[in-house]
Scaffold this motif. Structure first.
Motif, PDB file in Angstrom:
ATOM      1  N   VAL B 160     -35.625  21.510   6.300  1.00 31.83           N
ATOM      2  CA  VAL B 160     -36.423  22.307   5.200  1.00 31.83           C
ATOM      3  C   VAL B 160     -35.587  23.532   5.183  1.00 31.83           C
ATOM      4  O   VAL B 160     -35.498  24.315   4.009  1.00 31.83           O
ATOM      5  CB  VAL B 160     -37.891  22.634   5.724  1.00 31.83           C
ATOM      6  CG1 VAL B 160     -38.477  23.529   4.871  1.00 31.83           C
ATOM      7  CG2 VAL B 160     -38.507  20.788   5.451  1.00 31.83           C
ATOM      8  N   VAL B 161     -35.433  24.316   6.554  1.00 32.25           N
ATOM      9  CA  VAL B 161     -34.925  25.654   6.517  1.00 32.25           C
ATOM     10  C   VAL B 161     -33.645  25.737   5.849  1.00 32.25           C
ATOM     11  O   VAL B 161     -33.208  26.732   4.857  1.00 32.25           O
ATOM     12  CB  VAL B 161     -34.925  26.186   8.057  1.00 32.25           C
ATOM     13  CG1 VAL B 161     -34.274  27.413   7.892  1.00 32.25           C
ATOM     14  CG2 VAL B 161     -36.126  26.230   8.486  1.00 32.25           C
ATOM     15  N   ASN B 162     -32.765  24.643   5.987  1.00 32.20           N
ATOM     16  CA  ASN B 162     -31.451  24.813   5.176  1.00 32.20           C
ATOM     17  C   ASN B 162     -31.529  24.640   3.814  1.00 32.20           C
ATOM     18  O   ASN B 162     -30.819  25.267   3.076  1.00 32.20           O
ATOM     19  CB  ASN B 162     -30.732  23.176   5.522  1.00 32.20           C
ATOM     20  CG  ASN B 162     -30.106  23.513   7.060  1.00 32.20           C
ATOM     21  OD1 ASN B 162     -30.121  24.424   7.472  1.00 32.20           O
ATOM     22  ND2 ASN B 162     -29.415  22.248   7.519  1.00 32.20           N
ATOM     23  N   VAL B 163     -32.599  23.737   3.308  1.00 30.21           N
ATOM     24  CA  VAL B 163     -32.628  23.393   1.838  1.00 30.21           C
ATOM     25  C   VAL B 163     -33.229  24.738   1.096  1.00 30.21           C
ATOM     26  O   VAL B 163     -32.839  25.276   0.225  1.00 30.21           O
ATOM     27  CB  VAL B 163     -33.551  22.276   1.693  1.00 30.21           C
ATOM     28  CG1 VAL B 163     -33.946  22.117   0.073  1.00 30.21           C
ATOM     29  CG2 VAL B 163     -32.731  21.085   1.930  1.00 30.21           C
ATOM     30  N   ILE B 164     -34.213  25.452   2.055  1.00 32.44           N
ATOM     31  CA  ILE B 164     -34.893  26.741   1.377  1.00 32.44           C
ATOM     32  C   ILE B 164     -33.870  27.749   1.226  1.00 32.44           C
ATOM     33  O   ILE B 164     -33.593  28.476   0.301  1.00 32.44           O
ATOM     34  CB  ILE B 164     -35.815  27.365   2.381  1.00 32.44           C
ATOM     35  CG1 ILE B 164     -37.135  26.520   2.390  1.00 32.44           C
ATOM     36  CG2 ILE B 164     -36.173  28.840   2.186  1.00 32.44           C
ATOM     37  CD1 ILE B 164     -38.151  26.974   3.199  1.00 32.44           C
TER      38      ILE B 164
END
Lengths: 234, 238
Positions: B160-164
């Motif tokens: 999630v953090v990567n994709v954000i």
């Protein structure tokens, strides 16, 4: 509103070369335009290596500090963990009002990102040294300093190098966005013409090749430094 | 520091764009935020739907260890900008194509973490379940998955953090996210760009905190939390 893709296109669309005009993957175009990638490639190498080396120096000092004062491990992992969570593209801009545009800004961000990985691996490596081994070293008269440098650190090397490998490949990837900080690198070339297949594949491929090269070099260093431990890195 | 003050003002109040004609900042950022969240949600959901069942199966039968572990290493080496650019060059711009690229980015941490979680599930517990007559599917669902859940969540949190972070460059591929003021600074101005950078950073930190909380929630009582912290290898977001 959507950002226009109105970037400077690096290919000459009117070129006689049918491959380039048809936006194929053109080895010929790449061979003719190798020069274009040389400077960004070396910028990329510079950013990656300096960030990992400086990051290692800081993480190593922090790890030695935390090795003696255990209560520091939690807070250091907490702080470097928050740094690690911040998206690099945001940090490259957030730093600019303070440090301006250029390699320094990119290096500060890239270095900060290596800290969590390196610190955690160095600390874990030191923790995993069997206490019998340390006791034996003390038993034959080693001072604390000698125990650290002659017993603990050599035995922690596999974990430390594993951390360096992760940090190196991660940093090469992140340096792709360093051009947003005005530091150049291969990302700038990708960005220059994001719809041109030859450009995207070649510049992206160079990033990947650099990551793999650094990884293999660190693996080779491990085999050279630790001849008694030919096992693969964890 | 006046730049930061200007950036905060951009986040809170609408202003005329640099090119004139339209209002940017303030309320105008809400649809950008919504698209950012939507892109992230869809990408991670698809990645979970692919990676979790695959990793559960691989972990259960004890095969594909090389695949499950090396996928994370390869994933780390591929720059997110190169991945997005590759999809734009070969498939073109648009929501679907960006989603596909982000799915590829989100799969490795979830796949590796889930696999490791299943492999680390207490063998005694699995044997006990088998002794009680549970079928393979029951063991996966009622023993291995619950025991692996903290690590699965850790993988999702990383993704999630990567994709954000990576969704920030989605405007390059024609999807207007919070990265739009960053990519199109000519329209939004430098204060707009800085304001968007602040928002993206806050969004990533908020997501990290939320998923850290979820990760703690799904940890079965009796499983020490230190184990998850140690074994969950995080990939650096873009």
């Amino acid at each position: 509103m959507i950002a226009l893709l109105a970037q400077v296109e690096i290919r000459d669309r009117a070129a006689e070369d049918g491959c380039v005009a048809g936006n194929g993957f053109c080895p010929g175009w790449i061979a003719d335009n190798l020069d274009r990638y040389l400077e960004p490639f070396w910028q990329h190498v510079y950013l990656s290596i300096v960030a990992v080396v400086v990051g290692f120096a800081i993480a190593f000092a922090l790890a030695l500090l935390a090795h003696e004062r255990r209560w520091l491990v939690g807070p250091i992992i907490g702080i470097t963990g928050v740094l690690y969570t911040l998206p690099s593209i945001a940090v490259f801009f957030l730093l600019q009002p303070i440090t301006g545009r250029g390699a320094l800004t990119a290096l500060i961000a890239l270095t900060a990102y290596t800290l969590l990985i390196l610190f955690r691996n160095i600390v874990t490596g030191l923790e995993n040294v069997p206490s019998e081994t340390k006791d034996a070293a003390r038993g034959i008269g080693y001072t604390d300093r000698q125990v650290l440098w002659k017993v603990e650190l050599p035995l922690a090397m596999p974990e430390i190098i594993a951390g360096l490998r992760i940090a190196a490949t991660t940093t090469v990837g992140l340096a792709t966005l360093a051009f947003f900080a005005g530091a150049g690198g291969l990302g700038g070339e990708i960005f220059a013409d994001i719809t041109f297949k030859s450009n995207v594949v070649f510049a992206g491929g160079l990033c990947l090749a650099l990551a793999i090269l650094l990884d293999v070099m660190l693996l080779a260093a491990q085999r050279l430094l630790l001849p008694w431990r030919r096992a693969v890195a964890t | 520091m006046s730049e930061f003050a200007g950036a905060i003002d951009f986040i809170l109040h609408e202003r005329e764009s640099q090119t004139g004609g339209t209002q940017v900042g303030g309320q105008q950022l809400l649809p950008l935020l919504w698209d950012h969240l939507q892109l992230t949600g869809v990408s991670v959901a698809v990645a979970v739907a692919i990676a979790v069942p695959l990793a559960l199966w691989l972990g259960h039968v004890g095969r594909g260890e090389l695949l499950a572990t090396s996928v994370a290493n390869v994933g780390r080496a591929v720059p997110s900008l190169a991945l997005i650019a590759f999809f734009v060059a070969y498939l073109g711009v648009g929501f679907t194509n960006v989603t596909l690229a982000l799915v590829l980015l989100a799969i490795p941490p979830i796949l590796t973490n889930t696999y490791v979680g299943v492999r680390q599930a207490d063998r005694d517990a699995v044997d006990a379940a088998r002794g009680m007559g549970m079928t393979g599917a029951q063991i996966v669902r009622r023993v291995e998955l619950p025991l692996a859940l903290p690590l699965v969540m850790g993988g999702i949190r990383t993704s999630v953090v990567n994709v954000i972070a990576t969704a920030t460059i989605a405007p390059l591929a024609g999807v207007a996210t919070l990265g739009d003021p960053i990519i199109a600074a000519g329209v939004y101005g430098t204060e707009g760009r800085l304001g968007a950078a602040i928002l993206v950073a806050l969004l990533a930190v908020a997501a990290e905190a939320l998923f850290a909380l979820l990760q703690r929630e799904v940890t079965p009582r009796g499983l020490s939390s230190t184990r998850t912290a140690k074994t969950s290898r995080r990939l650096k977001p873009a």
